[in-house]
Scaffold this motif. Structure first.
Motif, PDB file in Angstrom:
ATOM      1  N   PRO A   1       0.828  -1.207   0.000  1.00 49.52           N
ATOM      2  CA  PRO A   1       0.000   0.000   0.000  1.00 49.52           C
ATOM      3  C   PRO A   1       0.865   1.262   0.000  1.00 49.52           C
ATOM      4  O   PRO A   1       2.076   1.215   0.266  1.00 49.52           O
ATOM      5  CB  PRO A   1      -0.792  -0.114   1.311  1.00 49.52           C
TER       6      PRO A   1
ATOM      7  N   ARG B   1      -4.038  -9.445   1.759  1.00 45.82           N
ATOM      8  CA  ARG B   1      -5.403  -8.993   1.492  1.00 45.82           C
ATOM      9  C   ARG B   1      -5.855  -7.969   2.525  1.00 45.82           C
ATOM     10  O   ARG B   1      -6.511  -6.968   2.194  1.00 45.82           O
ATOM     11  CB  ARG B   1      -6.354 -10.189   1.435  1.00 45.82           C
ATOM     12  N   LYS B   2      -5.482  -8.187   3.778  1.00 45.95           N
ATOM     13  CA  LYS B   2      -5.855  -7.256   4.829  1.00 45.95           C
ATOM     14  C   LYS B   2      -5.141  -5.917   4.638  1.00 45.95           C
ATOM     15  O   LYS B   2      -5.731  -4.843   4.857  1.00 45.95           O
ATOM     16  CB  LYS B   2      -5.502  -7.841   6.204  1.00 45.95           C
TER      17      LYS B   2
ATOM     18  N   TYR C   1      -4.204  -4.499   1.879  1.00 43.23           N
ATOM     19  CA  TYR C   1      -4.761  -3.763   0.755  1.00 43.23           C
ATOM     20  C   TYR C   1      -6.230  -3.408   0.923  1.00 43.23           C
ATOM     21  O   TYR C   1      -6.667  -2.326   0.558  1.00 43.23           O
ATOM     22  CB  TYR C   1      -4.578  -4.577  -0.540  1.00 43.23           C
ATOM     23  N   TRP C   2      -6.991  -4.365   1.442  1.00 35.87           N
ATOM     24  CA  TRP C   2      -8.441  -4.169   1.428  1.00 35.87           C
ATOM     25  C   TRP C   2      -9.097  -4.161   2.818  1.00 35.87           C
ATOM     26  O   TRP C   2     -10.293  -4.003   2.935  1.00 35.87           O
ATOM     27  CB  TRP C   2      -9.081  -5.255   0.561  1.00 35.87           C
ATOM     28  N   GLY C   3      -8.265  -4.360   3.875  1.00 33.23           N
ATOM     29  CA  GLY C   3      -8.782  -4.298   5.224  1.00 33.23           C
ATOM     30  C   GLY C   3      -9.578  -5.514   5.638  1.00 33.23           C
ATOM     31  O   GLY C   3      -9.632  -6.512   4.952  1.00 33.23           O
TER      32      GLY C   3
END
Length: 236
Positions: A37, A231-232, A234-236
């Motif tokens: 990120p 994944r967390k 980038y997209w939480g």
């Protein structure tokens, strides 16, 4: 033995740890991708490897030789070159002369005639021959990035670190650049940073992921993007 190796690479800016004890291996002949990120520490990591920023702690090794405290010009002459997100150019010099500077800088004692030949070869390969008499500042952003890549290629590196090479390019231009990078990879090892994940996945043999200065994943691209930590991030 990895071609490039970092050990516990760390950089702090006041109370912020931008790069936090990062261990990294780059193998000869691969294309390794670096994603994460915004603010993950990607560009700072490249700056540390290439001597543009001093380390707070850690080590950088190149083909079994420690290069931690070398200056950027010394690291370039060792065979490591890098591009910049925002191209850094000689503003009053043409595209040709900017790339020629790389050809003259990369190796000691190269004759100017040979450097000019190399410059023309690189400009032809990158697709900038028709723009060689223009000033970089007059080119679109994406093409300015290509000038930076051409200048790096002219130094005849063994390893190139590319910081956001796809920025400002159309999808068609990105596809053309990816093909260029694949050809380059026949003789040059590549470490590429990018935000557009699908293009980094397409070109990379391995992916490294940073988040908040820490390495959180490394491996085959298709597996890394399914990693829960990635994944967390980038997209939480």
């Amino acid at each position: 033995m990895p071609m490039l190796k970092t050990v516990n690479l760390t950089k702090r800016f006041g109370g912020l740890t931008a790069v936090d004890e990062v261990d990294l291996d780059i193998e000869k002949g691969e294309i390794a991708g670096l994603i994460g990120p915004n603010g993950a520490g990607k560009t700072t990591l490249i700056n540390l490897i290439t001597g543009r920023l001093p380390l707070d702690s850690g080590e950088v090794w190149w083909k079994g030789k420690e290069i931690t405290n070398l200056k950027p010009n010394e690291i370039c002459k060792e065979g490591i070159s890098r591009t910049f997100q925002k191209g850094q150019f000689f503003p009053q010099k043409s595209v040709f002369k900017n790339v020629l500077a790389g050809a003259l800088f990369g190796k000691d004692g190269v004759r100017k005639e040979i450097a000019k030949e190399k410059t023309n070869e690189v400009l032809e390969f990158i697709g900038l021959s028709d723009m060689k008499d223009m000033m970089p500042k007059d080119l679109p952003v994406g093409h300015r990035n290509l000038v930076g890549l051409a200048r790096v290629l002219a130094t005849e590196p063994e390893l190139i670190l590319l910081d956001e090479p796809f920025a400002g390019l159309t999808d068609e231009e990105i596809s053309n650049l990816i093909e260029c990078l694949k050809v380059m990879n026949e003789t040059i090892t590549i470490f590429v940073v990018g935000h557009v994940i699908r293009f980094i996945i397409e070109i990379s043999d391995r992916l490294v992921v940073l988040n908040e200065g820490k390495k959180i994943a490394v491996g085959i691209p298709e597996e890394v993007i399914e990693n829960d930590s990635v994944r967390k991030a980038y997209w939480g």
